[in-house]
Design an enzyme around this catalytic site. Structure first.
Site, short mmCIF file in Angstrom:
data_model
loop_
_atom_site.label_atom_id
_atom_site.label_comp_id
_atom_site.label_asym_id
_atom_site.label_seq_id
_atom_site.Cartn_x
_atom_site.Cartn_y
_atom_site.Cartn_z
CG ASP A 60 -5.16 -1.27 -0.57
OD1 ASP A 60 -4.53 -2.34 -0.48
OD2 ASP A 60 -5.39 -0.53 0.41
CD GLU A 103 -1.63 -2.24 2.04
OE1 GLU A 103 -2.53 -2.82 2.67
OE2 GLU A 103 -0.43 -2.61 2.08
#
Length: 371
Positions: free
Chosen positions: A157, A93
């Site tokens: 993500d 991330e």
């Protein structure tokens, strides 16, 4: 897999970088100074905003930029683990955030391309053992060397952001990253074309929790990036990304629509599952704390939805964020500093402190409405 529970800290401090604006032939150098339809900017001058961004970037880079000890042309941004004594060096991330930030700051930072290319090289050095196009969720520092855990896998993500960053890099510089064998665009397409069936369910269109997940219904609100999905559609022409966007819209409506748990607040949980979607206290089996609440994953949702409004004029995102902002304005007495670090979906606070990880995204969301 338990995800790192904190965003990287945003350090606001004095400008420490004194380089010129000479770069690597940027086509879209900072500052872009964009204005988006129907959106507002802070009530200060554009030059003040530009300088604030430069100062934040300089402090971020000064505090966290690291090189791979065994490959000094490879870069990462240090992401302090939980607890701080952990051996975590970075996570995917953080790597995704850093790659996007660096390519957007090119033109201000003459080192931006070298840093970006070094981050891309480090991304490729530490692949997921399940889908080699994606990055290991975690990278450890062991003395003077970096390593990924055995059998490591990805976090959705981070890879979405890295693929998006590569699309930006194609627009910014085009060509091939230093030390790479493929162009930025080819790398981006390789990642994007591997997503379906890996971190997106072909049957539901939902983003899954990672390439390790076997559920077609478990999904995480921090992964709902409509602007990225639109960019992937534009780059590939693949109609699957329309399906994926509809899946995000359905989840948002299921969780915040009339008669739903988040109807009065606009808040969404960290994790949801089921069709129609509902809050998942089990966090898709991750065991994360407050999985059914607006917590350390959901805190990114207002920022991601704001980008969908700014970049794509998403009607679903606009409606959802307007509801959330109306509630947040009352909850905080119109002061974002009063926005605490987590809420139950009904609006009850689950924390007695604030954090930039929550305040930053809700403030970004406030750009979508002149109220």
């Amino acid at each position: 897999m338990k995800k790192m529970s904190k965003l990287f800290p945003l350090i606001l401090g004095p400008t420490v970088f004194t380089g010129t604006t000479m770069g690597a032939g940027e086509k879209l150098p900072f500052p872009q100074q964009k204005s988006f339809p129907g959106c507002i900017k802070p009530g200060v001058s554009q030059s003040s905003m530009d300088q604030s961004i430069k100062s934040a970037y300089d402090a971020y880079k000064s505090a966290y930029l690291r090189t791979n000890p065994s490959a000094p042309n490879e870069y990462y941004m240090y992401a302090k683990g939980n607890p701080a004594t952990s051996k975590d060096a970075t996570c995917s991330e953080q790597h995704g955030y850093a790659m996007i930030t660096t390519v957007l700051m090119a033109g201000y930072d003459p080192e931006a391309k070298a840093i970006f290319d070094g981050m891309d090289a480090l991304r490729r050095r530490f692949p997921s053992t399940i889908n080699s196009k994606l990055m290991s969720w975690i990278v450890y520092k062991n003395g003077s060397s970096l390593s990924a855990p055995s059998g490591t896998n990805c976090a959705t993500d981070g890879d979405l952001d890295m693929a998006y960053a590569l699309l930006l890099a194609d627009k910014q510089w085009s060509g091939t990253p230093a030390g790479g064998s493929q162009t930025y665009l080819q790398e981006a397409l390789g990642m994007i074309n591997s997503f379906e069936g890996s971190i997106f369910s072909p049957s539901t269109g939902r983003s899954t929790l990672g390439d390790w997940a076997d559920s077609d219904e478990d999904t995480r609100s921090s992964d709902w990036m409509i602007d990225h999905l639109r960019a992937f559609k534009a780059a590939t022409g693949d109609s699957f990304w329309d399906t994926a966007e509809k899946a995000v819209n359905s989840c948002v409506t299921d969780l915040t629509g009339s008669g739903k748990p988040g109807a009065s607040t606009g808040l969404v949980p960290d994790f949801s599952t089921g069709i129609p979607a509902y809050a998942d206290a089990d966090g898709g089996g991750t065991g994360e704390e407050n999985a059914e609440s607006f917590s350390w994953n959901g805190c990114r949702y207002p920022w991601r939805m704001a980008m969908a409004v700014q970049h794509n004029q998403s009607a679903t995102a606009k409606t959802a964020l307007t509801k959330l902002l109306d509630w947040a304005a009352k909850e905080t007495n119109d002061d974002p500093a009063n926005f605490t670090a987590g809420y139950q979906i009904n609006g009850s606070s689950i924390a007695n402190y604030g954090s930039i990880g929550f305040i930053g995204p809700i403030t970004a969301a406030a750009t979508i409405d002149s109220k």
